[in-house]
Design an enzyme around this catalytic site. Sequence first.
Site, PDB file in Angstrom:
ATOM      1  N   ASP A 166     -13.044  80.338 -70.471  1.00 46.06           N
ATOM      2  CA  ASP A 166     -14.368  80.010 -69.373  1.00 46.06           C
ATOM      3  C   ASP A 166     -15.054  81.469 -69.323  1.00 46.06           C
ATOM      4  O   ASP A 166     -15.015  82.474 -70.064  1.00 46.06           O
ATOM      5  CB  ASP A 166     -13.919  79.693 -67.778  1.00 46.06           C
ATOM      6  CG  ASP A 166     -14.758  78.872 -67.249  1.00 46.06           C
ATOM      7  OD1 ASP A 166     -15.709  78.784 -67.518  1.00 46.06           O
ATOM      8  OD2 ASP A 166     -14.511  77.976 -66.552  1.00 46.06           O
ATOM      9  N   ASP A 221     -22.100  72.510 -66.360  1.00 51.73           N
ATOM     10  CA  ASP A 221     -21.117  71.322 -66.214  1.00 51.73           C
ATOM     11  C   ASP A 221     -21.802  69.916 -66.120  1.00 51.73           C
ATOM     12  O   ASP A 221     -22.883  70.024 -65.478  1.00 51.73           O
ATOM     13  CB  ASP A 221     -20.490  71.353 -64.896  1.00 51.73           C
ATOM     14  CG  ASP A 221     -19.348  72.637 -65.113  1.00 51.73           C
ATOM     15  OD1 ASP A 221     -18.957  72.986 -66.368  1.00 51.73           O
ATOM     16  OD2 ASP A 221     -18.606  72.892 -64.031  1.00 51.73           O
TER      17      ASP A 221
END
Length: 536
Positions: A166, A221
């Site tokens: 991430d 996302d």
Amino acid sequence: MHVCARPRSLRTGVVLTLLAALLPALAVLGGAGSAHALDDGLARTPPMGWNDWNAFGCSVTERLVEQTADTMVASGMKDAGYTYVNIDDCWMTHSRDAAGHLVPDPAKFPDGIKGTADYVHRKGLKLGIYESAGTATCAGYPGSLGHERQDAADFAAWGVDYLKYDNCNNQGVPYQQRYDAMRDALKATGRPIVYSLCEWGEDSVWTWGAATGHLWRTTGDISASFGSMLSIYRSNVRLAGYAGPGGWNDPDMLEVGNGMSFTEDRTEFTLWAEMAAPLIAGTDLRTATPATLSLYTNRDVIAVDQDPLGRQGTEVSSSGGLHVLAKPLAGGDVAVVLFNENAAPATITTSASTAGLPAAPSYRLTNLWSHQVTSTGGTVSAQVPGHGTVMYRVSVGGGSSVGTTHPLAGASSARCLDVAGGATTPGTPVDIRDCDGGAWQAWTPTASGELRVYGGTQCLDAYDNRTSPGTPVKLWPCNGGANQRWNLDPDGTVTGVQSGLCLDVTGGNTPAGNVNGTRVELWDCNGGANQQWRLV
């Protein structure tokens, strides 16, 4: 905080806008990114698997991971190609140990990540894990920035096969510097580990990602809504020129099964497969319905995603919310998707030549969801439901499902259209039952639109010529009546010619409506999984 959640920067938005005019030309080259892909033999086709975040957030546990691995085997997902069982954020304690190592949370993972990996490996699957290229993960656990070598060595020692990396708390350190550091650390372990760059589509990652990792997020996302899925599709579809074997554009995990309609779920799975995207399920597979599993395990659609040519599908036309995509496949076939982003049904039309097929007298259209086969002289056209897709595998040649005999399986139950009790008496109800290969489940479409059974002597019949919702469907001697004529529609529905209503499993969108013996009737077409059928 949602893992990977961060607004796309203004700079990235500008870059996307400027590239929009250039990318279609780049896409024609196909797999441009693969020329610089990591030469390690990994991810030669898009990775397939599961990740816990979309359905569970921080509530990941060893038990959840192991139960999911069990389900992937029992449901047929493993056999369909799903390989990775991926742990997301929140798996560790909030502090490293005295030697600087990450510590799996002993309450969540009493056997550690190594014990979990061993369990998953015994199932013939592989384990993935999560970290961040920052000082902390998105949920506030220790990050790997400055600890790349140590963490990579621990991942390898634990038996990890996949790393989702991430971008939170990155301290402003340049993107490539941070992601390349972990690439080099993973390589130094000597263990083959698929490397997923969850970098949110920043810094035009698609232009350099193939030399660093095996897949890279192209956007922020996703969420379980059609609007979110559509936005991500629009961004990702423009980047086809950068994808290829060993390096893939990643439009995020699948939300199939998390609350969209069945039509929208099928659209997401179709578009992701057409775009050669990683197929990472993001739902609770342990409680997935037969309808959801019918989408995840459609091997014909999966074959498009996993095609060894490695080309990402591109839009060959797009106007007014109606899109046509074409994806060249190994052997010369082309996967064509007709996608209607609007709410109302619409007819979408293209041609075999526009899709990139050579000139030929005729073409074979295999509908990859309904499995119906038709022929065309060159036109590829279908009425597509609102928010829906129709997906064809188009090849040179001909063919037809007319005159061939098949069971008809329902998406909501995975059971077959069945003459109750195997009886031959006129008026016998038609129901659903476990597919068993019996003559009472062997249906033959005819040129006149009948669905004949028992060798062609009897027909599927709308009782007493009724045309109202709730009309029972029965067995009756074939008589040429309009109430015995049916359309096998491109969207997977079966509609009565006389009534215009859909063949419907009564109450089939509830668990009680999916049991053996549930009656079949006519009902208003509504897009439900209990109105979707496929030739087996």
